[in-house]
Design a protein around this motif. Structure first.
Motif, mmCIF file in Angstrom:
data_model
loop_
_atom_site.group_PDB
_atom_site.id
_atom_site.type_symbol
_atom_site.label_atom_id
_atom_site.label_comp_id
_atom_site.label_asym_id
_atom_site.label_seq_id
_atom_site.Cartn_x
_atom_site.Cartn_y
_atom_site.Cartn_z
ATOM 1 N N ALA A 347 6.051 -16.783 -5.524
ATOM 2 C CA ALA A 347 6.663 -17.504 -4.411
ATOM 3 C C ALA A 347 5.673 -17.800 -3.299
ATOM 4 C CB ALA A 347 7.828 -16.688 -3.856
ATOM 5 N N GLY A 348 4.429 -17.373 -3.444
ATOM 6 C CA GLY A 348 3.432 -17.616 -2.407
ATOM 7 C C GLY A 348 3.389 -16.560 -1.346
ATOM 8 N N GLY A 349 3.924 -15.370 -1.638
ATOM 9 C CA GLY A 349 3.910 -14.279 -0.665
ATOM 10 C C GLY A 349 2.512 -13.751 -0.413
ATOM 11 N N ASP A 350 2.345 -13.040 0.675
ATOM 12 C CA ASP A 350 1.056 -12.491 1.088
ATOM 13 C C ASP A 350 0.567 -11.458 0.073
ATOM 14 O OD1 ASP A 350 -1.151 -11.455 2.360
ATOM 15 O OD2 ASP A 350 -0.037 -10.557 4.041
ATOM 16 N N ARG A 351 -0.611 -11.685 -0.500
ATOM 17 C CA ARG A 351 -1.167 -10.767 -1.498
ATOM 18 C C ARG A 351 -1.515 -9.412 -0.893
ATOM 19 N NH1 ARG A 351 -5.636 -11.228 -3.478
ATOM 20 N NH2 ARG A 351 -5.275 -10.425 -5.597
ATOM 21 N N GLU A 352 -1.729 -9.366 0.417
ATOM 22 C CA GLU A 352 -2.125 -8.116 1.075
ATOM 23 C C GLU A 352 -0.958 -7.418 1.749
ATOM 24 O OE1 GLU A 352 -5.107 -7.140 0.457
ATOM 25 O OE2 GLU A 352 -5.520 -9.044 -0.567
ATOM 26 N N ALA A 353 0.267 -7.838 1.492
ATOM 27 C CA ALA A 353 1.431 -7.221 2.123
ATOM 28 C C ALA A 353 1.479 -5.728 1.795
ATOM 29 C CB ALA A 353 2.709 -7.901 1.649
ATOM 30 N N ALA A 354 1.824 -4.922 2.791
ATOM 31 C CA ALA A 354 1.840 -3.466 2.604
ATOM 32 C C ALA A 354 2.842 -3.045 1.541
ATOM 33 C CB ALA A 354 2.160 -2.782 3.931
ATOM 34 N N THR A 355 3.922 -3.804 1.377
ATOM 35 C CA THR A 355 4.952 -3.437 0.404
ATOM 36 C C THR A 355 4.457 -3.546 -1.038
ATOM 37 O OG1 THR A 355 5.775 -5.711 0.527
ATOM 38 C CG2 THR A 355 6.875 -4.073 1.902
ATOM 39 N N LEU A 356 3.334 -4.225 -1.251
ATOM 40 C CA LEU A 356 2.834 -4.380 -2.614
ATOM 41 C C LEU A 356 2.077 -3.156 -3.108
ATOM 42 C CD1 LEU A 356 1.572 -8.080 -2.745
ATOM 43 C CD2 LEU A 356 3.869 -7.161 -3.085
ATOM 44 N N ARG A 357 1.581 -2.340 -2.177
ATOM 45 C CA ARG A 357 0.777 -1.190 -2.601
ATOM 46 C C ARG A 357 1.564 -0.222 -3.484
ATOM 47 N NH1 ARG A 357 -1.792 -1.876 2.498
ATOM 48 N NH2 ARG A 357 -0.420 -0.375 3.528
ATOM 49 N N PRO A 358 2.778 0.197 -3.070
ATOM 50 C CA PRO A 358 3.539 1.096 -3.969
ATOM 51 C C PRO A 358 3.936 0.412 -5.275
ATOM 52 C CG PRO A 358 4.858 0.469 -2.057
ATOM 53 C CD PRO A 358 3.465 0.032 -1.776
ATOM 54 N N LEU A 359 4.132 -0.900 -5.239
ATOM 55 C CA LEU A 359 4.463 -1.613 -6.477
ATOM 56 C C LEU A 359 3.284 -1.587 -7.441
ATOM 57 C CD1 LEU A 359 6.367 -4.761 -5.136
ATOM 58 C CD2 LEU A 359 7.346 -2.741 -6.237
ATOM 59 N N ARG A 360 2.092 -1.834 -6.930
ATOM 60 C CA ARG A 360 0.912 -1.793 -7.807
ATOM 61 C C ARG A 360 0.705 -0.379 -8.362
ATOM 62 N NH1 ARG A 360 -1.847 -6.602 -7.098
ATOM 63 N NH2 ARG A 360 -1.617 -7.629 -5.060
ATOM 64 N N ARG A 361 0.932 0.626 -7.518
ATOM 65 C CA ARG A 361 0.770 2.001 -7.977
ATOM 66 C C ARG A 361 1.780 2.317 -9.095
ATOM 67 N NH1 ARG A 361 0.660 4.044 -3.386
ATOM 68 N NH2 ARG A 361 2.853 4.593 -3.152
ATOM 69 N N SER A 362 3.031 1.914 -8.895
ATOM 70 C CA SER A 362 4.055 2.141 -9.913
ATOM 71 C C SER A 362 3.728 1.377 -11.190
ATOM 72 C CB SER A 362 5.427 1.712 -9.378
ATOM 73 O OG SER A 362 6.432 1.899 -10.342
ATOM 74 N N ARG A 363 3.240 0.157 -11.047
ATOM 75 C CA ARG A 363 2.847 -0.637 -12.210
ATOM 76 C C ARG A 363 1.730 0.055 -12.993
ATOM 77 N NH1 ARG A 363 -0.142 -5.337 -11.687
ATOM 78 N NH2 ARG A 363 -1.531 -4.061 -10.407
ATOM 79 N N ASP A 364 0.717 0.553 -12.284
ATOM 80 C CA ASP A 364 -0.408 1.209 -12.952
ATOM 81 C C ASP A 364 0.026 2.508 -13.619
ATOM 82 O OD1 ASP A 364 -1.958 -0.868 -12.078
ATOM 83 O OD2 ASP A 364 -2.799 0.210 -10.365
#
Length: 486
Positions: A347-364
């Protein structure tokens, strides 16, 4: 508000999470699924007329799922297209990179007069999931032999029991929720059989045990399933599986046998068990028809071929993202994390948004879990020893093992593609979705060609691109499409 139009294909855990975050980022979303209600296989629901009074009893994480489902479907920028199949993806002009045009059929499957529509999204999220992989064995084509996923779908989605006396067999933790669904629907589960030896399972799960702390919720699920099996006195046996089904017109008994670590049968260990249904699964095969049609590159992982994605869940095709089991079989929590990442960034959201960090961690963490799962529950290399000359390998075309052997032995038909034309294995209605990996592996073994299989350590066959990814009636194909303008 990004004013981007994001199309999400698949409304399971990954697709629903993608739709939610794409809406949060300000996009307009069209959510497409072949089912009549969101949830996918993991949260498969009963028809509305027969809704469960307490669905939270039947589903893990029901309340969170229900909140997400309601938010997405009620959102003013979301269009929910149920009973809709994506039958083709049309790649754009090479000089105009971007996501492909999406061709859909709206209306119940197999019904006449389905509406043919096209969508031209700014971004496409593929979250189409996977289906059971079942290795052939004598009698597996008999009525009453089900894939474990089909049996669970009938139990969860229709409250239909596949039999009164059932055996659940194969490999992987999916055997436990299948057995639980059958018990809750009213079947008597005689036993659950894990084909891998106790040593193989233990080595796979005990390696780097501290990493399992991130999967504490799965430990709770395991405890619940184990308690249910104990209450119903269902034995769980490792190193044993179904190697033959017998019956006159339908399955009446199965032969189970103890397996060595390579899945060869230990002679003299065979037992016969009277049943009226057998539910079998040997892992999962990702549904790659749409990613391949879109031009996405694949990677070879432990357990087969999956869609290659970067750290943003973007595929090698501009504007196309992938999430869930088509990128690796890691369970619903990882699928939700991947979907949330894919939807936000599509959707064009901010790649550096703080909410993405836990998502990336959960994904990994999910990716690490997928690797552990594959190590603990591999497919043994010696399973073709179960087969007999008359064993059906392709159920659609009744191609048997003897015909594959003959094709592989003849120089003029030894190549995989020519052998397929010679035997017709993989040319039936399922278009090799079920038998494809098995036929490719057997042909490689028999012909001595470079191995192309989903066995651990060997690459899986690359699925060829099909211009038509799903069945479509000729009348619907001939009808002019209706462009959609969200």
């Amino acid at each position: 508000m990004t004013d981007r139009h994001v199309v999400v294909v698949g409304a399971g855990p990954a697709g629903l999470a993608a739709a939610e975050t794409a809406l949060a980022a300000g996009a307009r979303v069209t959510l497409i699924d072949a089912g009549d209600r969101p949830g996918g296989q993991y949260h498969r629901m009963l028809p509305e007329a027969y809704d469960a009074a307490r669905p939270e009893v039947l589903h893990h994480g029901w309340r969170a799922f229900d909140r997400r489902r309601r938010r997405v479907l009620a959102h003013p920028r979301c269009s929910w297209w149920s009973d809709t199949s994506v039958w083709a993806l049309e790649r754009p002009d090479p000089e105009r990179p971007g996501p492909p045009r999406v061709h859909v059929l709206r209306g119940p499957a197999d019904a006449g007069g389905r509406r043919r529509t096209t969508l031209d999204p700014d971004a496409l999220v593929l979250a189409v999931g996977a289906h059971d992989r079942v290795l052939p064995f004598p009698g597996w084509e008999l009525p009453g032999v089900f894939t474990a996923g089909a049996a669970q779908a009938l139990a969860k989605g229709e409250r239909v029991v596949v039999g009164d006396r059932v055996v659940v067999a194969g490999t992987g933790p999916f055997l436990l929720p299948v057995a639980a669904s059958l018990l809750e629907a009213g079947s008597r589960v005689l036993e659950v059989l894990e084909a891998n030896s106790p040593g193989t399972v233990a080595r796979g799960w005990s390696r780097r045990p501290w990493q399992l702390a991130a999967q504490a919720a799965k430990g709770g699920e395991l405890a619940e399933y184990s308690a249910l099996l104990l209450r119903h006195r269902v034995p769980y046996r490792t190193g044993r599986t179904v190697v033959e089904a017998r019956g006159d017109g339908r399955v009446e008994e199965v032969v189970t046998a103890r397996l060595r670590a390579d899945w060869s049968v230990a002679l003299g260990s065979e037992r016969t068990l009277a049943v009226d249904a057998a539910c079998v699964t040997h892992g999962f095969s990702p549904q790659l028809e749409l990613p391949v049609a879109a031009g996405c590159a694949l990677r070879t992982g432990t357990g087969g071929e999956f869609v290659e994605v970067d750290s943003d869940q973007a595929t090698t095709v501009p504007g196309v993202y992938a999430a869930g089991e088509i990128t690796g079989v890691a369970g619903a929590p990882a699928a939700r994390a991947e979907g949330a990442l894919a939807g936000w960034l599509a959707a064009g959201g901010d790649r550096e948004a703080a909410t993405l960090r836990p998502l990336r961690r959960s994904r990994d963490q999910g990716r690490a879990f997928a690797a552990r799962l594959a190590r603990a529950h591999p497919i043994g290399a010696a399973w073709p020893g179960w087969l007999r000359p008359e064993t059906v390998v392709c159920r659609c075309e009744d191609a048997d093992y003897a015909s594959l052997c003959r094709a592989a032995e003849a120089p003029q038909t030894a190549s995989a593609r020519v052998a397929k034309l010679e035997t017709r294995a993989g040319l039936g209605p399922c278009q090799a979705r079920i038998c494809g990996p098995t036929v490719a592996e057997l042909n490689a073994r028999l012909s001595g060609a470079p191995a192309e299989s989903a066995v651990e350590g060997l690459p899986a066959p690359a699925p060829h691109r099909r211009p038509i990814a799903q069945p479509i009636r000729l009348g619907d194909l001939a009808a002019p499409p209706e462009p959609h303008h969200p």
